[in-house]
Design a protein around this motif. Sequence first.
Motif, PDB file in Angstrom:
ATOM      1  N   ALA A 572       0.843  -1.212   0.000  1.00  0.00           N
ATOM      2  CA  ALA A 572       0.000   0.000   0.000  1.00  0.00           C
ATOM      3  C   ALA A 572       0.864   1.242   0.000  1.00  0.00           C
ATOM      4  CB  ALA A 572      -0.894  -0.008   1.229  1.00  0.00           C
ATOM      5  N   GLY A 573       0.287   2.365  -0.452  1.00  0.00           N
ATOM      6  CA  GLY A 573       1.014   3.623  -0.498  1.00  0.00           C
ATOM      7  C   GLY A 573       1.147   4.108  -1.913  1.00  0.00           C
ATOM      8  N   PRO A 574       1.697   5.276  -2.070  1.00  0.00           N
ATOM      9  CA  PRO A 574       1.850   5.839  -3.420  1.00  0.00           C
ATOM     10  C   PRO A 574       2.805   4.991  -4.254  1.00  0.00           C
ATOM     11  CG  PRO A 574       3.082   7.117  -1.818  1.00  0.00           C
ATOM     12  CD  PRO A 574       2.265   6.162  -1.020  1.00  0.00           C
ATOM     13  N   ARG A 575       2.446   4.739  -5.511  1.00  0.00           N
ATOM     14  CA  ARG A 575       3.268   3.947  -6.411  1.00  0.00           C
ATOM     15  C   ARG A 575       4.360   4.811  -7.033  1.00  0.00           C
ATOM     16  NH1 ARG A 575      -0.100   0.337 -10.400  1.00  0.00           N
ATOM     17  NH2 ARG A 575       2.042  -0.472 -10.636  1.00  0.00           N
ATOM     18  N   VAL A 576       5.531   4.256  -7.119  1.00  0.00           N
ATOM     19  CA  VAL A 576       6.679   4.953  -7.687  1.00  0.00           C
ATOM     20  C   VAL A 576       7.094   4.206  -8.948  1.00  0.00           C
ATOM     21  CG1 VAL A 576       9.021   5.769  -7.288  1.00  0.00           C
ATOM     22  CG2 VAL A 576       7.396   5.651  -5.385  1.00  0.00           C
ATOM     23  N   SER A 577       7.306   4.964 -10.009  1.00  0.00           N
ATOM     24  CA  SER A 577       7.697   4.329 -11.266  1.00  0.00           C
ATOM     25  C   SER A 577       9.104   3.742 -11.163  1.00  0.00           C
ATOM     26  CB  SER A 577       7.646   5.338 -12.412  1.00  0.00           C
ATOM     27  OG  SER A 577       8.608   6.357 -12.199  1.00  0.00           O
ATOM     28  N   ALA A 578       9.379   2.763 -12.008  1.00  0.00           N
ATOM     29  CA  ALA A 578      10.700   2.114 -12.009  1.00  0.00           C
ATOM     30  C   ALA A 578      11.789   3.088 -12.421  1.00  0.00           C
ATOM     31  CB  ALA A 578      10.677   0.914 -12.956  1.00  0.00           C
ATOM     32  N   ARG A 579      11.457   4.016 -13.339  1.00  0.00           N
ATOM     33  CA  ARG A 579      12.451   4.987 -13.789  1.00  0.00           C
ATOM     34  C   ARG A 579      12.853   5.925 -12.656  1.00  0.00           C
ATOM     35  NH1 ARG A 579      11.702   8.966 -19.046  1.00  0.00           N
ATOM     36  NH2 ARG A 579      13.844   9.817 -19.067  1.00  0.00           N
ATOM     37  N   SER A 580      11.845   6.378 -11.879  1.00  0.00           N
ATOM     38  CA  SER A 580      12.149   7.281 -10.764  1.00  0.00           C
ATOM     39  C   SER A 580      12.967   6.566  -9.699  1.00  0.00           C
ATOM     40  CB  SER A 580      10.848   7.807 -10.161  1.00  0.00           C
ATOM     41  OG  SER A 580      10.099   8.505 -11.143  1.00  0.00           O
ATOM     42  N   ARG A 581      12.610   5.309  -9.410  1.00  0.00           N
ATOM     43  CA  ARG A 581      13.371   4.563  -8.412  1.00  0.00           C
ATOM     44  C   ARG A 581      14.815   4.361  -8.865  1.00  0.00           C
ATOM     45  NH1 ARG A 581      10.066   0.828  -7.845  1.00  0.00           N
ATOM     46  NH2 ARG A 581      10.947  -0.709  -9.291  1.00  0.00           N
ATOM     47  N   THR A 582      15.001   4.088 -10.160  1.00  0.00           N
ATOM     48  CA  THR A 582      16.358   3.901 -10.675  1.00  0.00           C
ATOM     49  C   THR A 582      17.170   5.182 -10.551  1.00  0.00           C
ATOM     50  OG1 THR A 582      15.528   2.242 -12.229  1.00  0.00           O
ATOM     51  CG2 THR A 582      17.689   3.177 -12.689  1.00  0.00           C
ATOM     52  N   ARG A 583      16.545   6.312 -10.883  1.00  0.00           N
ATOM     53  CA  ARG A 583      17.269   7.586 -10.768  1.00  0.00           C
ATOM     54  C   ARG A 583      17.607   7.904  -9.314  1.00  0.00           C
ATOM     55  NH1 ARG A 583      14.731  11.917 -15.101  1.00  0.00           N
ATOM     56  NH2 ARG A 583      15.456  10.864 -16.992  1.00  0.00           N
ATOM     57  N   TRP A 584      16.680   7.573  -8.415  1.00  0.00           N
ATOM     58  CA  TRP A 584      16.955   7.837  -7.010  1.00  0.00           C
ATOM     59  C   TRP A 584      18.133   6.983  -6.522  1.00  0.00           C
ATOM     60  CZ3 TRP A 584      16.511  11.057  -3.206  1.00  0.00           C
ATOM     61  CH2 TRP A 584      16.682  10.641  -1.896  1.00  0.00           C
ATOM     62  N   LEU A 585      18.180   5.734  -6.910  1.00  0.00           N
ATOM     63  CA  LEU A 585      19.307   4.889  -6.534  1.00  0.00           C
ATOM     64  C   LEU A 585      20.605   5.379  -7.170  1.00  0.00           C
ATOM     65  CD1 LEU A 585      17.640   1.347  -6.857  1.00  0.00           C
ATOM     66  CD2 LEU A 585      18.131   2.627  -4.762  1.00  0.00           C
ATOM     67  N   LEU A 586      20.508   5.901  -8.419  1.00  0.00           N
ATOM     68  CA  LEU A 586      21.686   6.468  -9.064  1.00  0.00           C
ATOM     69  C   LEU A 586      22.186   7.689  -8.315  1.00  0.00           C
ATOM     70  CD1 LEU A 586      23.679   6.717 -11.446  1.00  0.00           C
ATOM     71  CD2 LEU A 586      21.899   7.964 -12.689  1.00  0.00           C
ATOM     72  N   LEU A 587      21.247   8.531  -7.864  1.00  0.00           N
ATOM     73  CA  LEU A 587      21.645   9.721  -7.119  1.00  0.00           C
ATOM     74  C   LEU A 587      22.344   9.344  -5.814  1.00  0.00           C
ATOM     75  CD1 LEU A 587      21.610  12.801  -6.709  1.00  0.00           C
ATOM     76  CD2 LEU A 587      19.330  12.552  -5.693  1.00  0.00           C
ATOM     77  N   GLN A 588      21.816   8.373  -5.118  1.00  0.00           N
ATOM     78  CA  GLN A 588      22.451   7.936  -3.871  1.00  0.00           C
ATOM     79  C   GLN A 588      23.855   7.373  -4.132  1.00  0.00           C
ATOM     80  OE1 GLN A 588      19.696   5.157  -2.116  1.00  0.00           O
ATOM     81  NE2 GLN A 588      18.918   6.691  -0.692  1.00  0.00           N
ATOM     82  N   THR A 589      23.984   6.623  -5.190  1.00  0.00           N
ATOM     83  CA  THR A 589      25.300   6.037  -5.499  1.00  0.00           C
ATOM     84  C   THR A 589      26.325   7.114  -5.833  1.00  0.00           C
ATOM     85  OG1 THR A 589      24.213   4.059  -6.366  1.00  0.00           O
ATOM     86  CG2 THR A 589      26.508   4.390  -6.984  1.00  0.00           C
ATOM     87  N   LEU A 590      25.918   8.118  -6.631  1.00  0.00           N
ATOM     88  CA  LEU A 590      26.866   9.163  -7.020  1.00  0.00           C
ATOM     89  C   LEU A 590      27.198  10.089  -5.860  1.00  0.00           C
ATOM     90  CD1 LEU A 590      25.455  10.065 -10.549  1.00  0.00           C
ATOM     91  CD2 LEU A 590      27.447   8.670  -9.996  1.00  0.00           C
ATOM     92  N   ILE A 591      26.251  10.330  -4.955  1.00  0.00           N
ATOM     93  CA  ILE A 591      26.555  11.162  -3.781  1.00  0.00           C
ATOM     94  C   ILE A 591      27.537  10.446  -2.860  1.00  0.00           C
ATOM     95  CG2 ILE A 591      25.547  12.116  -1.668  1.00  0.00           C
ATOM     96  CD1 ILE A 591      23.087  12.839  -3.270  1.00  0.00           C
ATOM     97  N   ASN A 592      27.369   9.131  -2.704  1.00  0.00           N
ATOM     98  CA  ASN A 592      28.278   8.371  -1.858  1.00  0.00           C
ATOM     99  C   ASN A 592      29.631   8.118  -2.517  1.00  0.00           C
ATOM    100  OD1 ASN A 592      26.280   8.158   0.140  1.00  0.00           O
ATOM    101  ND2 ASN A 592      25.443   6.270  -0.764  1.00  0.00           N
ATOM    102  N   ASN A 593      29.677   8.226  -3.836  1.00  0.00           N
ATOM    103  CA  ASN A 593      30.932   8.022  -4.570  1.00  0.00           C
ATOM    104  C   ASN A 593      31.143   9.193  -5.524  1.00  0.00           C
ATOM    105  OD1 ASN A 593      31.563   4.944  -3.881  1.00  0.00           O
ATOM    106  ND2 ASN A 593      29.370   5.121  -4.360  1.00  0.00           N
TER     107      ASN A 593
END
Length: 621
Positions: A572-593
């Motif tokens: 349950a909860g708001p649905r997040v598209s796969a593209r947005s989730r991928t970009r969010w994970l990319l942002l976290q990876t680049l901030i940490n590296n």
Amino acid sequence: MLPENTRTRQLNGGCASLVDMELFLHYSLIPSLAIILVLSFLQRREHRRQRDDTSYLLGNHFGIIVPLDFVGTFSNRWSYGIAFGATANKVMFLFSEGYQPLQVPQWAQAFVLLIGGMEVGLAYFPFFACLSSEFRLVGSILGFCYSLIWLVVTILQVSQCPHGQFWRRYETVIFYWPSLLCLAFLLGRFLHMFVKALRVRLGWECQAEEKSVLEAHQAAHVKRLLRTPRPREGETTWFQSRIYEWDPCFQFPSRMIGTIVLAFICLYLFIVIEFYMFVLVGDELAVFQGKLESYTASVNQTGPLAPVIPQLKELISVTKGVWVVTILPASLTCVSYLFHILACYRKHIKKLWAGDKHFLPLRFRNPASSESVVAIARYSGWQIAYLLWGYFIIHVVQSLCGMAIMYGLVLPVIHNQALEMLQGLGIGILTTSVVVGLMILQVRIAAGFFLQPKLGSADKQKPLALNNRKAFHNFNYFLFYYNVLLGLGACLSRLLISCILGTWLIARIDRTIMQSGYEGADMGFRAWIGMLYVDHYHTNPVLVSFCHILITDHRERQLQQAIKYCYIDQSAGPRVSARSRTRWLLLQTLINNPSLVKLRKPKSGHSSRQFTQMLMTCSES
């Protein structure tokens, strides 16, 4: 009335076939390349190129087609073997150097044979590619059509000129029937593949599961290793203990089956060609013998060659008879070698699996990797060539032995000289018996007088400790001069036995005929050892089982992770598209590296530049 061979050759000379097999081989490359392109288009490439590479325009199509896995293929073994058998005629032409598509100087013949071999391989490539293709429906249709073309053309060649052009009747039928049988089998095989693929396509049958890395017999072998060994139930037969015992936990790879099938057919064709050559030589000798008889009649048997002519005629007759009689034992010897090679392959590969390398010479217990890789490509062709030349050499040696028997035992009896023959034979046997008896007597004397008694009653032999030394020194002194003469006979017997064993075992590539320390000069044995090591490293059941466990565990982890993400998506909860989730994970990876930001490939667009500047700012802060 003309002789039969003359009438046959006149018939053959007037035969004009509409099909030229050599020309057809050239034109068969066109459908062969078309089939390869179709199968390559359907084959998916595992690794796609980057966008700046021109091959990216092909997408993931046009993968590399593999005709046959020469290392780890255990399925469709007999189909691949029959496909190899269909190439036997062309292999024999290559073996005799009769197929040369280009006319070049003598020093460049090796390049011509290489080109000819590649052309033959390309012409027969669709048979193997269609058998091993993952697209069973398309592969079966293409393979059936291509096999049908070859079968029809070969039947036309045989039906229009069944008697050949040089030899006796039905030469072409005798020479081509193994290929016709193999092509008919391939037609039936492709038809069976088509029916099975069509039933799967229509949903009448379940699609076969994905092929596992671990074969069933390999898993059974590992399970047997993990069990407690049990005593054998019942007594083994003589065939099982002396010749061969079937093992359900072992299978020969497709390369070995294909090599044996092709070797059988090539051996048959070689024997046929040899017999035809014998007939031609016999005709020439008959003409020569007729000329000798005419000469004898012209001089009224008073010429200087008159006493020699009967002996020469007898020599020709005996040689022809012995050559024909020894065809059967020579061929049976080579056929037995083929089965024995399979038995030796299983025995040697099992010893390598168990870590036992004592059956190998010291220098072969750690071969170079490059030599082993080349050996796996050389073995099959070299085994067939060794077998063919081995048959011819064995046939010659057996014929010489037959000639010795005929002139030593049979002909004296025919010429009423049996008493003289028996007298000479008895003297020879008596002389050999005396020499061997004196050698045995030396051993008996040494054991009875010159060795000390046994240390214990349970000892099998006396210790190597001298007794009666003075008598021993006199014994050595007086026998020294006799043993010089005896050594001459021993040397000649050593040479004779080496020649007989060397020629007898020349066709066996699994056993070296070189002396200890010179095994490296035997290129055939080196190819055998390299092939064994490649199979040992790539098909060892324990290693394959370990890799199977790793692959299965990796797939299970991926499946569990996919199920976890699927559960998160369905919560349950708001649905997040796969593209947005991928970009969010990319942002976290680049901030940490932060160092990865500079390595990213720049993309055109205002939003991309803003995204990069934002990442740079975050990394600096």
